[in-house]
Design an enzyme around this catalytic site. Structure first.
Site, PDB file in Angstrom:
ATOM      1  N   ASN A  73       0.824  -1.214   0.000  1.00  0.00           N
ATOM      2  CA  ASN A  73       0.000   0.000   0.000  1.00  0.00           C
ATOM      3  C   ASN A  73       0.855   1.258   0.000  1.00  0.00           C
ATOM      4  OD1 ASN A  73      -2.222  -1.637   0.088  1.00  0.00           O
ATOM      5  ND2 ASN A  73      -2.867  -1.064   2.148  1.00  0.00           N
ATOM      6  N   ARG A 402     -11.046  -4.942 -14.124  1.00  0.00           N
ATOM      7  CA  ARG A 402      -9.923  -5.771 -13.672  1.00  0.00           C
ATOM      8  C   ARG A 402     -10.396  -7.220 -13.730  1.00  0.00           C
ATOM      9  NH1 ARG A 402      -6.297  -2.174 -11.326  1.00  0.00           N
ATOM     10  NH2 ARG A 402      -7.198  -0.371 -10.280  1.00  0.00           N
ATOM     11  N   ARG A 432      -5.674   1.269 -13.324  1.00  0.00           N
ATOM     12  CA  ARG A 432      -4.290   1.472 -12.901  1.00  0.00           C
ATOM     13  C   ARG A 432      -3.604   0.167 -12.502  1.00  0.00           C
ATOM     14  NH1 ARG A 432      -4.800   5.355  -9.047  1.00  0.00           N
ATOM     15  NH2 ARG A 432      -4.439   7.032 -10.531  1.00  0.00           N
ATOM     16  N   HIS A 462     -16.042   2.128 -15.203  1.00  0.00           N
ATOM     17  CA  HIS A 462     -15.841   1.425 -13.942  1.00  0.00           C
ATOM     18  C   HIS A 462     -17.080   0.624 -13.551  1.00  0.00           C
ATOM     19  CE1 HIS A 462     -14.917   1.316  -9.456  1.00  0.00           C
ATOM     20  NE2 HIS A 462     -13.793   0.882  -9.993  1.00  0.00           N
ATOM     21  N   TYR A 495     -12.259  -9.799  -1.536  1.00  0.00           N
ATOM     22  CA  TYR A 495     -12.962  -8.524  -1.393  1.00  0.00           C
ATOM     23  C   TYR A 495     -14.414  -8.790  -1.007  1.00  0.00           C
ATOM     24  CZ  TYR A 495      -9.214  -6.314  -4.208  1.00  0.00           C
ATOM     25  OH  TYR A 495      -8.023  -5.854  -4.694  1.00  0.00           O
ATOM     26  N   ARG A 592     -14.169   2.876   4.366  1.00  0.00           N
ATOM     27  CA  ARG A 592     -12.941   2.109   4.614  1.00  0.00           C
ATOM     28  C   ARG A 592     -11.691   2.975   4.616  1.00  0.00           C
ATOM     29  NH1 ARG A 592     -11.509  -1.107  -0.266  1.00  0.00           N
ATOM     30  NH2 ARG A 592     -10.009   0.539  -0.656  1.00  0.00           N
TER      31      ARG A 592
END
Length: 712
Positions: A73, A402, A432, A462, A495, A592
């Site tokens: 991260n 993705r 990205r 997206h 996720y 989050r």
């Protein structure tokens, strides 16, 4: 782990005692004191991840995993966020944001916090985690502890596996300092003596190819017991003299350079986005320098030498006591025993969804809501599998953000095209760090006959949508999948996300219209149930619904708002929530990561609570709930509450229309998170966070653990 208050909060206690309407008129909601800085807020999230690694109640390997995730991260934080801020400052384009802090002030705060965090990270690794691993017979053997048999094995490994791919570079006029790849492991070696050409070089650089593993497991026959590892950096350090025959190595120091990894493509000036992106991908490896990590024993004069070479200053140097890239330690997790990890679980696969050839029948029986990762992602794959093979299916349309090149989703789209279906894929090339794989995906789909488009210039696609058109009798019927996550089976195990499978004709028509927008041209579509960015999601879903709750509160009716998303930065939505809070609306936010709203300001945000849940799974669901005087509505979305999502992306938000599913989504997606007293952090007014703990006599409750037990 707190953020100092960066702006004074006005005393509005007197205004808070007045009626709701005058309060709004006496407070300037543009005041910088009412906002936090997004860069600092994102860093605070990363620190909450680091705190998971420090949590002694978690299994050992899970703590190590959180430490490595923190490292990853932070790499992205420097490569993208901080790099962008530094670039804007360098080109005099940086301006204070809503929090009022000057960008240079932000850099100073971030630098101080990052240096403290990196020190915490390596202290935790060296003083706690590595000793605990050793107690579990998992060892990282330092050079000064190598036995004679180990030294012999390491020498052989170096000669056979390492030396042939190393390229030591002596520094002189003919060998200038090499241009180093982003985040690569390198060594600066100090030398004495003359080489074969009589040169006294003094310094050399040894880049370690990324193809080499950063940790190596030694064979059992040269070790006493357990799992024994050595670092590649230790092997190269030990053999530094071997790389320069006849010369004496007087020092060998590892270092790593982090570069700006954001890509820039002027979409208005390129004819082919895919070709332009391919050209930019190479430049990512050699962007502007933003951070230098060095071994903490590197002499100051060598540090100054490197800083000068890279054009960095003292605030951008990070001295580390250990490997400069902890993320490459992930392979250690492979030797974990069951008690080192979270208890395993198998995602639930509902009985009526276990046959891949019965998906259309199941969806015809009623809407299906799946809560990943607690419930399996397989029904989504089954849905596409049946569509690709069913002779009655005539068309498939899907967005891909993705997905991954080794994806069954991708295989099935190729199969569908080869089976004669009309297949259309909206491939977002600009996701990205997935640009390269998405280029490969687009090429493979095109070769199979899929119609591939790259979305809308200036707006990333997206939204997560799949539309299947099937001939049933004399009619064409449409089936839809809408989601909050990506079409990536691996991510669906890590996720938290929602999937909705439906054949509701109105939802299908809305989805069809959005696909028409993405592939064709025309005015924004008029939709019945879906809201979509950049057109209606912000104003019609968020702003209008917030105002309705505010009006209800002013009229003495019950009013409540609950939002759950990844990040919240949009100032207009923040101000609408402030006004709703002033009117007495109860507002709960489960954010989050970044949150630029400040809760608990007297007279402004008294009725707003912000919490962040950080745990085993990455919280990724976006859920927006409005009470509506008891007739509540609940929307799932692909969009966070950020300017980029609301104005510069194609996003969707979809309602849960089925009453039972809506009640379930409320309980599992919101209510249980508001009861979490173990993995939840409460945001303080100054932007810092405090981790919740069970009160005396209160049972510990983790929302994620509850869902694992209930659903899996």
């Amino acid at each position: 782990m707190t953020t100092k208050q960066t702006a004074p909060i006005p005393d509005t206690s007197q205004a808070a005692n007045e009626s709701a309407e005058p309060v709004e008129n006496t407070i300037d909601l543009n005041d910088s004191a009412y906002y936090t800085n997004r860069y600092i807020s994102l860093l605070e999230f990363n620190l909450r991840v680091l705190a998971q690694a420090e949590d002694t109640t978690l299994p050992l390997m899970e703590r190590l995993k959180f430490l490595l995730i923190f490292s990853s991260n932070m790499d992205e934080f420097f490569e993208v966020r901080l790099a962008g801020l530094q670039r804007d400052i360098a080109f005099n384009q940086a301006r204070p944001e809503s929090d009022g802090l000057h960008p240079k002030e932000v850099l100073k705060i971030i630098s101080d916090k990052c240096h403290a965090a990196i020190e915490r990270q390596y202290s935790l690794l060296n003083d706690e985690l590595l000793p605990l691993l050793a107690q579990e017979n998992i060892h990282f053997i330092a050079r000064d502890s190598w036995t004679a048999p180990q030294v012999q094995w390491i020498k052989h490994y170096f000669r056979q596996q390492v030396a042939p791919v190393l390229t030591p570079i002596g520094l002189d006029l003919a060998h200038p300092f090499p241009r180093l790849v982003n985040k690569s492991l390198n060594f600066l070696v100090t030398l004495e003596g003359n080489d074969a050409f009589g040169r006294q070089l003094g310094l050399a650089v040894v880049p370690a190819p990324k193809s080499l593993p950063r940790i190596i497991r030694m064979p059992d026959e040269v070790c006493e017991s357990g799992d024994n590892f050595i670092f590649l950096s230790s092997i190269i350090h030990y053999h530094a003299g071997y790389l320069f025959p006849g010369m004496k190595s007087t020092g060998c120091y590892q270092f790593r350079l982090t570069r700006n990894s954001d890509l820039f493509v002027d979409e208005e000036k390129v004819e082919d986005l895919s070709t332009a992106l391919r050209g930019e991908l190479y430049s990512r490896r050699y962007g502007e320098e933003v951070r230098l990590e060095v071994a903490d024993n590197m002499p100051d004069e060598l540090i100054d030498f490197l800083l000068n070479k890279f054009g960095l200053d003292d605030t951008q140097i990070y001295k580390v006591n250990g490997p400069v890239n902890l993320t490459r330690m992930m392979s250690v997790l492979d030797v974990a025993k069951p008690h080192h990890e979270f208890p395993s679980f198998k995602p639930k696969l509902p009985s009526d969804l276990q046959r891949s050839d019965r998906m259309f029948a199941a969806i015809n029986s009623g809407d299906i809501l799946l809560n990943h990762p607690y419930e399996s992602f397989q029904p989504v794959i089954y849905f596409l599998r049946q569509a690709s093979r069913d002779p009655d299916v005539v068309a498939i349309k899907q967005t891909l953000y993705r997905t991954g090149t080794n994806s069954e989703i991708l295989d099935l789209l190729v199969e569908a095209a080869r089976n004669g279906k009309e297949v259309t894929a909206i491939v977002e090339l600009r996701a990205r760090f997935d640009e390269e794989s998405n280029l490969e995906i687009a090429a493979r789909l095109q070769e199979a006959g899929v119609v591939v488009v790259y979305g809308i210039v200036g707006h990333k696609t997206h939204a997560k949508m799949m539309l299947v058109v099937r001939r049933e009798g004399a009619k064409l019927k449409r089936y839809v999948h809408l989601g909050t996550g990506n079409y990536h089976a691996g991510n669906a195990r890590l996720y938290s996300d929602y999937s909705l499978l439906t054949c509701n004709e109105e939802l299908a028509e809305d989805t069809h219209k959005i696909f028409q927008e993405l592939t064709g041209m025309g005015k924004p579509a008029t939709l019945k149930h879906l809201y979509h960015s950049p057109f209606t999601l912000q104003q019609e879903l968020l702003v209008q619904h917030i105002r309705q709750e505010r009006d209800n509160a002013l009229n003495g009716l019950p009013a409540k708002i609950i939002f759950k998303c990844n990040s919240f930065t949009d100032q207009e939505v923040i101000q609408e929530l402030y006004r709703a809070s002033q009117a007495g609306v109860e507002i709960k936010l489960i954010i989050r990561g970044i949150c630029c709203l400040r809760p608990g300001i007297p007279g402004v945000s008294d009725n707003i609570e912000v919490r962040s849940v950080v745990g085993r799974f990455l919280e990724h669901t976006r859920v927006y709930y409005f009470h509506r005087n008891g007739e509540y509505s609940l929307y799932c979305a692909s969009a966070d509450l950020m300017e980029r999502n609301l104005y510069r992306r194609v996003e969707i938000s979809f309602p849960i229309l089925d009453e039972k599913l809506r009640a379930r989504a409320y309980k599992e997606g919101l209510e249980i998170y508001l009861k979490d007293n173990y993995q939840a952090w409460i945001m303080n007014t100054d932007g810092s966070y405090t981790r919740l703990e069970p009160k005396e006599g209160e049972e510990r409750l983790s929302a994620q653990a509850y869902l694992v037990e209930k659903l899996s």
